[in-house]
Design a protein around this motif. Structure first.
Motif, PDB file in Angstrom:
ATOM      1  N   MET A  74      46.492  32.210  44.015  1.00  0.00           N
ATOM      2  CA  MET A  74      45.815  33.236  43.231  1.00  0.00           C
ATOM      3  C   MET A  74      44.827  32.629  42.234  1.00  0.00           C
ATOM      4  N   THR A  75      45.150  31.447  41.751  1.00  0.00           N
ATOM      5  CA  THR A  75      44.261  30.835  40.768  1.00  0.00           C
ATOM      6  C   THR A  75      42.884  30.499  41.376  1.00  0.00           C
ATOM      7  N   THR A  89      36.420  34.808  42.309  1.00  0.00           N
ATOM      8  CA  THR A  89      36.026  36.141  41.852  1.00  0.00           C
ATOM      9  C   THR A  89      35.220  36.067  40.554  1.00  0.00           C
ATOM     10  N   SER A  90      35.716  35.260  39.621  1.00  0.00           N
ATOM     11  CA  SER A  90      35.013  35.219  38.330  1.00  0.00           C
ATOM     12  C   SER A  90      33.652  34.536  38.462  1.00  0.00           C
ATOM     13  N   LYS A  91      33.576  33.520  39.352  1.00  0.00           N
ATOM     14  CA  LYS A  91      32.270  32.883  39.587  1.00  0.00           C
ATOM     15  C   LYS A  91      31.266  33.900  40.129  1.00  0.00           C
ATOM     16  N   PRO A 134      44.118  37.601  41.325  1.00  0.00           N
ATOM     17  CA  PRO A 134      42.765  37.468  40.811  1.00  0.00           C
ATOM     18  C   PRO A 134      42.258  38.793  40.242  1.00  0.00           C
ATOM     19  N   ALA A 143      49.319  34.898  37.528  1.00  0.00           N
ATOM     20  CA  ALA A 143      49.271  34.967  38.984  1.00  0.00           C
ATOM     21  C   ALA A 143      50.551  35.570  39.525  1.00  0.00           C
ATOM     22  N   SER A 160      38.376  39.682  48.393  1.00  0.00           N
ATOM     23  CA  SER A 160      39.352  40.722  48.069  1.00  0.00           C
ATOM     24  C   SER A 160      40.317  40.900  49.234  1.00  0.00           C
ATOM     25  N   SER A 211      42.809  38.072  49.049  1.00  0.00           N
ATOM     26  CA  SER A 211      43.813  38.239  48.001  1.00  0.00           C
ATOM     27  C   SER A 211      44.815  39.330  48.376  1.00  0.00           C
ATOM     28  N   HIS A 252      51.090  31.530  42.756  1.00  0.00           N
ATOM     29  CA  HIS A 252      50.290  31.023  41.645  1.00  0.00           C
ATOM     30  C   HIS A 252      49.156  30.141  42.144  1.00  0.00           C
ATOM     31  N   LEU A 304      41.574  31.880  43.908  1.00  0.00           N
ATOM     32  CA  LEU A 304      40.958  33.170  44.223  1.00  0.00           C
ATOM     33  C   LEU A 304      40.338  33.795  42.984  1.00  0.00           C
ATOM     34  N   SER A 305      41.037  33.662  41.859  1.00  0.00           N
ATOM     35  CA  SER A 305      40.459  34.276  40.661  1.00  0.00           C
ATOM     36  C   SER A 305      39.265  33.466  40.162  1.00  0.00           C
ATOM     37  N   VAL A 306      39.239  32.148  40.457  1.00  0.00           N
ATOM     38  CA  VAL A 306      38.059  31.360  40.118  1.00  0.00           C
ATOM     39  C   VAL A 306      36.857  31.858  40.923  1.00  0.00           C
ATOM     40  N   ASP A 313      31.405  37.142  39.695  1.00  0.00           N
ATOM     41  CA  ASP A 313      31.097  38.095  38.628  1.00  0.00           C
ATOM     42  C   ASP A 313      30.008  37.544  37.706  1.00  0.00           C
ATOM     43  N   ASN A 352      34.408  30.548  32.724  1.00  0.00           N
ATOM     44  CA  ASN A 352      33.813  31.814  33.162  1.00  0.00           C
ATOM     45  C   ASN A 352      34.164  32.953  32.223  1.00  0.00           C
ATOM     46  N   TYR A 365      32.423  38.828  48.247  1.00  0.00           N
ATOM     47  CA  TYR A 365      33.329  39.712  47.505  1.00  0.00           C
ATOM     48  C   TYR A 365      34.354  40.337  48.441  1.00  0.00           C
TER      49      TYR A 365
END
Lengths: 225, 430
Positions: B224-225, B231-233, A102, A80, B259, B262, B221, B227-229, B235, A15, B255
């Motif tokens: 959060m990982t 979020t980025s998907k 994130p 993280a 958020s 998180s 960790h 979650l960030s996947v 985006d 991404n 979204y």
């Protein structure tokens, strides 16, 4: 810009690559420490995105490697771990910024550009986008050579938009950028709307092209032409 | 009371009662033996007189031995059983000083006449013996007290030295530092065992603590990982031109949920960290500066709700984690604004003893008991439900007291920086 992404989570890596590449950047990626250091030995990059928790060790090793080789890559840590210790350790070992997961890709892009600009400034502190000229040091904005007065939040937003030009940016991403993620989103969306309205009006008053497009229900887009 | 004092007390009680019981038994035993001896003497005397009377048909003249007193009385009794009994004994006739004596009375017939013969002797010797026994018992008791006192004072002090050394180290024990316990050399098995147990316990506690810290970090960790996947998907997904407004609405909800998730995760981890004392950074902070900055930070929200803020702020420095105090004030301020009414009021007061924040809002007081629990939130609240739980945990870290009260229609949150001292003041005032 040539960017190395060191991140073990495959989909996140992809991404980031997709998002950053679309702006004419060249991204390479690495899933572990060993590979990252091999790549850094052979090539020079403008910026390194570094995850700290990697399968074969902590990302600090990359920082130490860059420091020992006296390299001038800008390093942005994406971790993280929201720990002050790691943050201080990272910044002391040569990282330029620290972004906690994130995060929004728009935020990442803005940070990468900021970090890169700082490294490659060379006395030229002006960011020029068509008729808009931003003096980064003085935090002033000129449109068609005429200065316009922006509030702090409007200025931050303009920089953020220009870094992510041509992209749809979600309201959440902008609100997090302006207020951090500790505050309630619903309150912020209302203020966001007001700030964007004001910024757009100030720009239009200075005969600037109408770059800001509202994308119904989701966010905004700053046109790239 | 000290263990040695406990031990000494029971020791003394037992010894003294055994000694007393012994003295009593001793007294009665000796008394009994002496009485037997006296009675034997009297019997002997009696037999002598009887044999004298049998051979001479008359009483002997007053006895030559001055220790005995013999009285002879004529009697009409024909039958009398010989008795022994205690009598007062006078060494000299008409002596005022009454001594105890032992006497025997018997019937003797001389020349067809019956006489009552009484022989008495002094018991002085036995009295003296009892005095000696009492004196010895007293001296023994005094000696015992002295010995126990000295033992307690000097011997046990030395004996307990390794224990107090260990205790001192235990008091200074902290899971987060790495100083090891040092041994005191002792040949007392119990103390050696205690030391070994303490050492084992401390290393286990430290190990658990490290594991916990690692777990906290790993959990962060690991959550959060993904979650960030997400979020980025999202985006990336919103860049797609073919999406229609209905899609955007769905995406916006994702979204929002992401958020919130998180934020929730961050708060939970922070709460765990605080409650396990994993945050030990501390700096000198100007509290009035912090409060002022918070007021500025929330200015937009305050203005939009037309809230009037009054602040009485005095200078106050405090040593604490800036990060934690930031969270503390964020929660208190955002609550005071979020639960406020339009054109409402917020009062802020900072003194040396306490921080006070009051706001208008619901007309009814909140339930104080549930207020600081996790996941307690108002029906309309958009928050995580962890805000006040965090406030309470942070206050606990620094031994501050946080309380809620409903004073003249104002929801009041108060943090006392020195709760002990303040209660003393109130006490004095009463």
């Amino acid at each position: 810009m040539k960017i190395l992404i060191v991140e073990d989570e495959q989909s996140l890596r992809e991404n980031i690559t997709t998002y950053l590449n679309s702006d004419g950047n060249v991204c390479e990626s690495s899933a572990d420490l060993e590979n990252a250091i091999l790549k850094l030995e052979d090539y020079a990059y403008d910026c390194v995105l570094l995850d700290l928790g990697l399968p074969d060790g902590e990302g600090f090793k990359v920082l130490n490697f860059l420091k020992e080789q006296m390299r001038d890559e800008a390093v942005l840590i994406i971790s993280a771990k929201n720990s002050l210790e790691d943050k201080i350790k990272g910044l002391n070992t040569g990282a330029d910024d620290y972004l906690i997961k994130p995060f929004h890709l728009a935020e990442l892009k803005a940070r990468v550009e900021a970090v890169f600009r700082r490294k490659a400034a060379n006395g030229n502190n002006n960011l020029v986008f068509n008729e808009i000229t931003i003096n980064l040091q003085g935090r002033t904005v000129e449109i068609n050579g005429k200065p316009i007065v922006l509030t702090r939040k409007e200025y931050d937003m303009l920089l953020y938009f220009i870094a992510n030009k041509g992209k749809v940016i979600s309201k959440n991403a902008i609100a997090t950028h302006l207020w951090g993620d500790e505050m309630d989103m619903n309150d912020n969306f209302y203020f966001l709307y007001t700030h964007i309205k004001n910024l757009r009006k100030k720009m239009l008053d200075a005969n600037c092209k109408d770059y800001l497009k509202s994308i119904y229900g989701i966010g905004y887009k700053f046109l790239s032409e | 009371m000290k263990l040695s004092a406990h031990y000494n007390r029971s020791n003394i009680i037992i010894t003294v009662s055994v000694l007393l019981a012994g003295a009593v038994i001793y007294y009665f035993a000796i008394n009994y033996i002496i009485q037997k001896q006296l009675d034997r003497d009297l019997t002997e005397e009696m037999e002598e007189i009887v044999s004298y009377v049998a051979s001479h048909h008359k009483f002997p003249v007053q006895p030559d031995i001055d220790e005995e007193q013999v009285t002879i009385k004529e009697t009409s009794l024909t039958n009398f059983k010989t008795v022994f009994f205690n009598v007062p004994f006078k060494k000299v006739i008409n002596d005022d000083d009454d001594n105890n004596g032992r006497a025997v009375e018997m019937l003797v017939s001389v020349n067809e006449k019956n006489y009552l013969l009484t022989i008495a002797i002094s018991r002085d010797g036995t009295e003296y013996l009892v005095q000696v026994i009492a004196t010895i018992t007293l001296i023994l008791m005094a000696g015992l007290f002295l010995v126990l006192f000295l033992t307690n004072r000097y011997v046990s002090h030395d004996l307990w030295k390794p224990f107090f050394y260990l205790l001192q180290q235990l008091k200074a024990f902290s899971v987060s530092d790495h100083t090891n316990f040092s041994y005191s050399k002792t040949n007392v098995d119990e103390f050696n065992e205690l030391e070994a147990a303490v050492l084992l316990m401390s290393s286990r506690v430290r190990k658990d603590y490290r594991t916990l810290k690692q777990f906290t970090e790993n959990a962060s960790h690991e959550m959060m990982t993904p979650l960030s996947v997400i979020t980025s998907k999202l985006d990336i997904l919103i860049q797609d031109d073919s999406l229609n407004p209905e899609h955007y609405k769905q995406l916006q909800d994702i979204y929002g949920a992401t958020s919130r998730l998180s934020r929730l995760n961050q708060s939970l981890l922070l709460l765990v960290k605080i409650e396990n004392n994993l945050i030990d950074e501390a700096e000198l902070l100007e509290l009035q500066q912090l409060v002022f900055e918070k007021k500025e930070q929330f200015q937009e929200l305050i203005t939009s709700k037309h809230i009037i803020v009054t602040a009485t702020i005095t200078q106050k420095t405090i040593t604490a984690s800036g990060h934690l105090l930031d969270i503390l004030f964020n929660n208190l301020f955002s609550n005071a604004i979020r639960h406020n009414i339009d054109s409402g009021v917020i009062n802020i007061s900072l003194t040396d003893e306490k921080f006070l924040i009051q706001n208008t809002g619901s007309l009814y007081p909140l339930n104080e008991e549930e207020l600081f629990e996790r996941f307690q939130k108002g029906k309309k609240s958009e928050g995580t439900g962890l805000g006040l739980a965090l406030v309470k945990s942070i206050c606990n870290v620094y031994n501050w007291d946080v309380s809620y009260s409903f004073i003249s229609s104002l929801h009041t949150f108060q943090i006392s920086f020195a709760p002990g001292k303040e209660s003393l003041l109130t006490f004095n005032a009463i």
